[in-house]
Design a protein around this motif. Structure first.
Motif, PDB file in Angstrom:
ATOM      1  N   SER A 164       4.964  -1.096  21.282  1.00  0.00           N
ATOM      2  CA  SER A 164       6.160  -1.313  22.100  1.00  0.00           C
ATOM      3  C   SER A 164       5.933  -2.442  23.101  1.00  0.00           C
ATOM      4  O   SER A 164       6.857  -3.161  23.450  1.00  0.00           O
ATOM      5  CB  SER A 164       6.601  -0.027  22.791  1.00  0.00           C
ATOM      6  OG  SER A 164       5.876   0.182  23.978  1.00  0.00           O
ATOM      7  N   ALA A 165       4.683  -2.617  23.575  1.00  0.00           N
ATOM      8  CA  ALA A 165       4.428  -3.640  24.599  1.00  0.00           C
ATOM      9  C   ALA A 165       4.267  -5.032  24.001  1.00  0.00           C
ATOM     10  O   ALA A 165       4.631  -6.024  24.615  1.00  0.00           O
ATOM     11  CB  ALA A 165       3.183  -3.277  25.405  1.00  0.00           C
TER      12      ALA A 165
ATOM     13  N   GLU B 226       1.608   3.547  19.479  1.00  0.00           N
ATOM     14  CA  GLU B 226       3.006   3.364  19.893  1.00  0.00           C
ATOM     15  C   GLU B 226       3.111   2.506  21.149  1.00  0.00           C
ATOM     16  O   GLU B 226       3.999   1.649  21.263  1.00  0.00           O
ATOM     17  CB  GLU B 226       3.659   4.729  20.152  1.00  0.00           C
ATOM     18  CG  GLU B 226       3.960   5.493  18.881  1.00  0.00           C
ATOM     19  CD  GLU B 226       4.567   6.850  19.151  1.00  0.00           C
ATOM     20  OE1 GLU B 226       5.490   7.245  18.423  1.00  0.00           O
ATOM     21  OE2 GLU B 226       4.115   7.538  20.098  1.00  0.00           O
ATOM     22  N   MET B 227       2.197   2.714  22.098  1.00  0.00           N
ATOM     23  CA  MET B 227       2.220   1.917  23.329  1.00  0.00           C
ATOM     24  C   MET B 227       2.017   0.433  23.017  1.00  0.00           C
ATOM     25  O   MET B 227       2.769  -0.422  23.497  1.00  0.00           O
ATOM     26  CB  MET B 227       1.126   2.400  24.287  1.00  0.00           C
ATOM     27  CG  MET B 227       1.437   3.710  24.991  1.00  0.00           C
ATOM     28  SD  MET B 227       0.009   4.313  25.927  1.00  0.00           S
ATOM     29  CE  MET B 227      -0.121   3.034  27.192  1.00  0.00           C
TER      30      MET B 227
ATOM     31  N   GLU C 216      -9.236  -1.210  28.784  1.00  0.00           N
ATOM     32  CA  GLU C 216      -7.930  -1.360  29.439  1.00  0.00           C
ATOM     33  C   GLU C 216      -6.887  -1.768  28.400  1.00  0.00           C
ATOM     34  O   GLU C 216      -7.163  -2.545  27.484  1.00  0.00           O
ATOM     35  CB  GLU C 216      -8.003  -2.430  30.534  1.00  0.00           C
ATOM     36  CG  GLU C 216      -8.779  -2.003  31.767  1.00  0.00           C
ATOM     37  CD  GLU C 216      -8.107  -0.865  32.538  1.00  0.00           C
ATOM     38  OE1 GLU C 216      -6.874  -0.862  32.643  1.00  0.00           O
ATOM     39  OE2 GLU C 216      -8.847   0.015  33.019  1.00  0.00           O
ATOM     40  N   PHE C 217      -5.671  -1.282  28.609  1.00  0.00           N
ATOM     41  CA  PHE C 217      -4.559  -1.526  27.690  1.00  0.00           C
ATOM     42  C   PHE C 217      -4.265  -3.028  27.561  1.00  0.00           C
ATOM     43  O   PHE C 217      -4.073  -3.724  28.564  1.00  0.00           O
ATOM     44  CB  PHE C 217      -3.331  -0.788  28.210  1.00  0.00           C
ATOM     45  CG  PHE C 217      -2.115  -0.902  27.336  1.00  0.00           C
ATOM     46  CD1 PHE C 217      -2.142  -0.438  26.032  1.00  0.00           C
ATOM     47  CD2 PHE C 217      -0.944  -1.459  27.816  1.00  0.00           C
ATOM     48  CE1 PHE C 217      -1.016  -0.526  25.223  1.00  0.00           C
ATOM     49  CE2 PHE C 217       0.193  -1.551  27.021  1.00  0.00           C
ATOM     50  CZ  PHE C 217       0.150  -1.091  25.713  1.00  0.00           C
TER      51      PHE C 217
ATOM     52  N   THR D 273     -10.454   1.576  20.141  1.00  0.00           N
ATOM     53  CA  THR D 273     -10.609   0.757  21.349  1.00  0.00           C
ATOM     54  C   THR D 273     -10.094  -0.661  21.109  1.00  0.00           C
ATOM     55  O   THR D 273      -9.485  -1.255  21.995  1.00  0.00           O
ATOM     56  CB  THR D 273     -12.069   0.721  21.838  1.00  0.00           C
ATOM     57  OG1 THR D 273     -12.918   0.355  20.759  1.00  0.00           O
ATOM     58  CG2 THR D 273     -12.506   2.056  22.395  1.00  0.00           C
TER      59      THR D 273
ATOM     60  N   LEU E 251      -9.279   5.693  26.900  1.00  0.00           N
ATOM     61  CA  LEU E 251      -8.793   5.427  28.261  1.00  0.00           C
ATOM     62  C   LEU E 251      -9.946   5.219  29.232  1.00  0.00           C
ATOM     63  O   LEU E 251      -9.816   4.475  30.195  1.00  0.00           O
ATOM     64  CB  LEU E 251      -7.911   6.580  28.752  1.00  0.00           C
ATOM     65  CG  LEU E 251      -6.619   6.817  27.987  1.00  0.00           C
ATOM     66  CD1 LEU E 251      -5.828   7.954  28.643  1.00  0.00           C
ATOM     67  CD2 LEU E 251      -5.760   5.569  27.931  1.00  0.00           C
TER      68      LEU E 251
ATOM     69  N   TYR F  86      -6.188  -0.516  21.148  1.00  0.00           N
ATOM     70  CA  TYR F  86      -5.627  -0.280  22.479  1.00  0.00           C
ATOM     71  C   TYR F  86      -5.827  -1.493  23.386  1.00  0.00           C
ATOM     72  O   TYR F  86      -4.980  -1.802  24.211  1.00  0.00           O
ATOM     73  CB  TYR F  86      -6.278   0.965  23.094  1.00  0.00           C
ATOM     74  CG  TYR F  86      -5.602   1.468  24.350  1.00  0.00           C
ATOM     75  CD1 TYR F  86      -4.337   2.041  24.283  1.00  0.00           C
ATOM     76  CD2 TYR F  86      -6.231   1.379  25.590  1.00  0.00           C
ATOM     77  CE1 TYR F  86      -3.706   2.508  25.424  1.00  0.00           C
ATOM     78  CE2 TYR F  86      -5.613   1.854  26.745  1.00  0.00           C
ATOM     79  CZ  TYR F  86      -4.354   2.414  26.658  1.00  0.00           C
ATOM     80  OH  TYR F  86      -3.726   2.888  27.789  1.00  0.00           O
TER      81      TYR F  86
ATOM     82  N   ARG G 289      -7.239  -6.275  20.696  1.00  0.00           N
ATOM     83  CA  ARG G 289      -8.150  -7.197  20.024  1.00  0.00           C
ATOM     84  C   ARG G 289      -7.989  -7.062  18.511  1.00  0.00           C
ATOM     85  O   ARG G 289      -8.106  -5.964  17.970  1.00  0.00           O
ATOM     86  CB  ARG G 289      -9.585  -6.884  20.455  1.00  0.00           C
ATOM     87  CG  ARG G 289     -10.585  -7.925  20.044  1.00  0.00           C
ATOM     88  CD  ARG G 289     -11.940  -7.637  20.697  1.00  0.00           C
ATOM     89  NE  ARG G 289     -11.890  -7.830  22.136  1.00  0.00           N
ATOM     90  CZ  ARG G 289     -12.360  -6.957  23.027  1.00  0.00           C
ATOM     91  NH1 ARG G 289     -12.911  -5.832  22.641  1.00  0.00           N
ATOM     92  NH2 ARG G 289     -12.268  -7.213  24.312  1.00  0.00           N
TER      93      ARG G 289
ATOM     94  N   MET H 265      -3.152  14.061  24.861  1.00  0.00           N
ATOM     95  CA  MET H 265      -2.485  12.919  24.239  1.00  0.00           C
ATOM     96  C   MET H 265      -2.918  12.786  22.774  1.00  0.00           C
ATOM     97  O   MET H 265      -4.079  12.930  22.451  1.00  0.00           O
ATOM     98  CB  MET H 265      -2.891  11.638  24.996  1.00  0.00           C
ATOM     99  CG  MET H 265      -2.090  10.425  24.583  1.00  0.00           C
ATOM    100  SD  MET H 265      -2.821   8.883  25.169  1.00  0.00           S
ATOM    101  CE  MET H 265      -2.839   9.105  26.902  1.00  0.00           C
TER     102      MET H 265
ATOM    103  N   THR I 158      -0.047   7.945  20.249  1.00  0.00           N
ATOM    104  CA  THR I 158       0.507   7.333  21.460  1.00  0.00           C
ATOM    105  C   THR I 158      -0.126   5.964  21.730  1.00  0.00           C
ATOM    106  O   THR I 158       0.543   5.039  22.189  1.00  0.00           O
ATOM    107  CB  THR I 158       0.289   8.267  22.673  1.00  0.00           C
ATOM    108  OG1 THR I 158       0.862   9.534  22.365  1.00  0.00           O
ATOM    109  CG2 THR I 158       0.946   7.717  23.928  1.00  0.00           C
TER     110      THR I 158
END
Lengths: 99, 498
Positions: free
Chosen positions: B12-13, B8-9, B175-176, B202, B171, B205, B208, B1, B5
């Motif tokens: 998008s969320a 982007e995640m 946690e996302f 971190t 990962l 993702y 924070r 990965m 990414t």
């Protein structure tokens, strides 16, 4: 199909996308909503169902042996299975952040 | 990965969530991704690397992700280096894009093959830039971040962290979008420190908000933490000692802070005990890791800290000085000099293995055939898996066949009321091979004597640990991250003995 860590796949009939975190050496029949998953760049053969929250972005799934693990990078409809065996959602880590 | 990414995640969320800067005027995830695609557009052509040679700035994560997007390794370097070493580092990274300001930018402009722009120029150019239309194609095995390690015990090296090391670490440890929207983290370690890079990823993702402090100053750290309602922060030991001193003066407090992690060097027990008592509402986290291990491999959490501080049982109490237990995806073992694994409680060298472990330098990889990386740190593991790190093996003092850990002796010296700072090193000795030598910085207005300090240590530790020699000075030699330069002290004693 043969999976490699880092491989990106998409569902055939929904918006869901995943990325492979860990993969076994042998062939894996990974499906979403019962249909084999497609390579990320492959066009979908059928109409895409928008919405659905079977798969949530950021959640990780693994098989019973732990040799296959995937991360949902785009949410959508359809449960993840290997053949007919459902993948289980991985419990959130209770780790304090260290940096 | 690819690390792109991760961004982007999040974008998008939760596109509207603030990712970076002030809670109202800062960059949202959408804005951060937009800026990244524009810089990636500007960098569709041009030289093959990116060097970041200035303080933390909003352009830092944008440049990091744009480099990853366009398949360029990102090399944050110390802008505090002297001219000669900085010139050499810059030359080694040519051809490439350079983001720098002031004097380091002037040095970079004098080199061939480097395209230099300041943070302001870079951000300004984004306004009229077209977003890239190409996807981020760099795979997870491509180099992502190149870090010049501090080299306090040897020559500097360039550690290579690939995309898979960084994404595995993220990962494996957070946690996302798990952070509450009121959470903010204060990053005060510089961009060329592994925690400065890993902490960005971190935090992004986990959702924070990131607050950056460009140049660490304890007063400013405390002020900014209050102004920005900072809930989380990471500091290195010397930073925490200075923050504790500011708080003890009593004019400011940290009402919003919930979580303070520390790492990047051995924390003196007296400092962490004072901090715990001063900030009872804060959860403390000790992270142990190296540049080559992509940040933390073991973590001592808030509950471990509280339990240890409250314990009468010495086995639990001493865990305040441990680095906790390994992360779930990391294997950590203790081995002897021949590479044989040692049982709990026995001292040896710490070895680690896992998907985040790089162990690779620009001149080659140093992990063994099974993927194990030797940390060069001495330590041991207790019966319940708590890891104790005793410091660099090169710093261990071998006196008459007995291995002595400088940290243990330093902790006792620091508990003396007249000692502000203490450093212990081994110096050549005809009778013992090595003798224990201590360098002391006295608290203002005090003049502790060598005899007094010898008696103090002798009452608390075995006689072999009592320093044979003492020296007093006004400040200990440290690098710009506050790491003690023990080799300078050893040299100083050697010169004084001549």
């Amino acid at each position: 199909m043969r999976l490699r860590p880092g491989s990106r796949l998409r569902a055939a009939a929904s918006t869901a996308e995943i990325i492979v975190v860990r993969a076994p050496d042998d062939e894996v029949d990974l499906r979403c909503g019962g249909a084999p998953m497609l390579d990320h760049d492959e066009p979908a053969p059928t109409a895409i169902a928008e919405g659905g929250d079977d798969l949530l972005i950021g959640k990780r799934y693994s098989d019973a042996s732990g040799s296959l693990e995937v991360l949902v990078t785009k949410g959508g409809r359809g449960a993840l299975t290997v053949g007919d065996e459902p993948l289980a959602i991985k419990a959130a880590k209770a780790l304090p952040s260290s940096d | 990965m690819n690390i792109v990414t991760l961004l982007e995640m999040a974008a998008s969320a939760d596109p509207g969530r603030i990712a970076l800067g002030d809670a109202v005027t800062g960059f949202s995830y959408r804005a951060l991704l937009d800026a990244t695609t524009r810089l990636a557009g500007l960098w569709e052509t041009g030289p093959p690397g990116v060097v970041y040679a200035t303080v933390a700035d909003p352009v830092l994560p944008i440049a990091l992700f744009a480099a990853a997007w366009t398949g360029r390794p990102f090399a944050p370097v110390s802008y505090r280096l002297a001219d000669g070493p900085l010139r050499a580092v810059l030359r080694g990274r040519s051809p490439g894009h350079v983001i720098a300001d002031g004097h380091p930018a002037d040095l970079a402009r004098a080199e061939d093959g480097l395209r230099v722009s300041t943070p302001d120029e870079t951000m300004g150019a984004l306004r009229s830039a077209e977003p890239t239309t190409r996807p981020a194609t760099a795979g997870q095995d491509e180099p992502c971040v190149l870090l010049h390690t501090s080299g306090t015990t040897g020559a500097p090296k360039v550690a290579v962290l690939r995309h898979r090391h960084l994404t595995s670490y993220v990962l494996g440890s957070v946690e996302f979008l798990s952070a509450g929207t009121d959470e903010a983290t204060l990053i005060s370690v510089p961009p060329y420190h592994i925690a400065g890079v890993a902490g960005l990823l971190t935090a992004l993702y986990s959702g924070r908000r990131i607050v950056q402090l460009p140049n660490f100053d304890a007063e400013e750290w405390v002020r900014l933490a209050g102004e920005q309602r900072v809930t989380h922060a990471m500091v290195v030991p010397t930073m925490l000692a200075r923050i504790v001193a500011v708080l003890e003066r009593g004019r400011r407090s940290l009402p919003n802070l919930r979580h303070l992690s520390y790492g990047g060097g051995r924390m003196p027990t007296p400092v962490i005990e004072r901090a715990l008592n001063l900030l009872p509402h804060v959860g403390f986290v000790n992270g142990y890791g190296l540049t080559e291990t992509t940040s933390s491999v073991a973590v001592l959490g808030p509950d471990d800290h509280r339990r240890a501080l409250a314990a009468d049982d010495p086995v639990i109490r001493r865990r305040l000085g441990s680095v906790g237990r390994p992360l779930p995806a990391v294997e950590l073992v203790v081995r002897d000099g021949d590479g044989r694994e040692l049982p709990p409680g026995v001292r040896g060298e710490l070895w680690v293995r896992g998907p985040q472990i790089s162990g690779e330098y620009s001149h080659g990889t140093v992990t063994d055939a099974d993927g194990w990386f030797r940390t060069r740190d001495g330590g041991w593991i207790d019966d319940e898996g708590y890891v104790f790190v005793e410091g660099r093996l090169d710093d261990v003092i071998v006196r008459g066949g007995e291995n002595l850990s400088p940290g243990e002796i330093e902790d006792v010296l620091l508990q003396h009321p007249a000692v502000a700072e203490a450093a212990v090193v081994g110096v050549p000795d005809e009778q013992w091979g090595e003798a224990v030598a201590a360098v002391i910085v006295a608290r203002p207005g005090t003049e502790p004597s060598a005899g007094e300090l010898r008696a103090w240590v002798g009452e608390r530790l075995r006689s072999s640990r009592v320093p044979a020699r003492f020296a007093f000075c006004s400040a200990l030699p440290r690098n710009d991250l506050g790491k003690l330069l023990r080799r300078d002290l050893r040299r100083w004693f050697a010169d004084a003995a001549r």
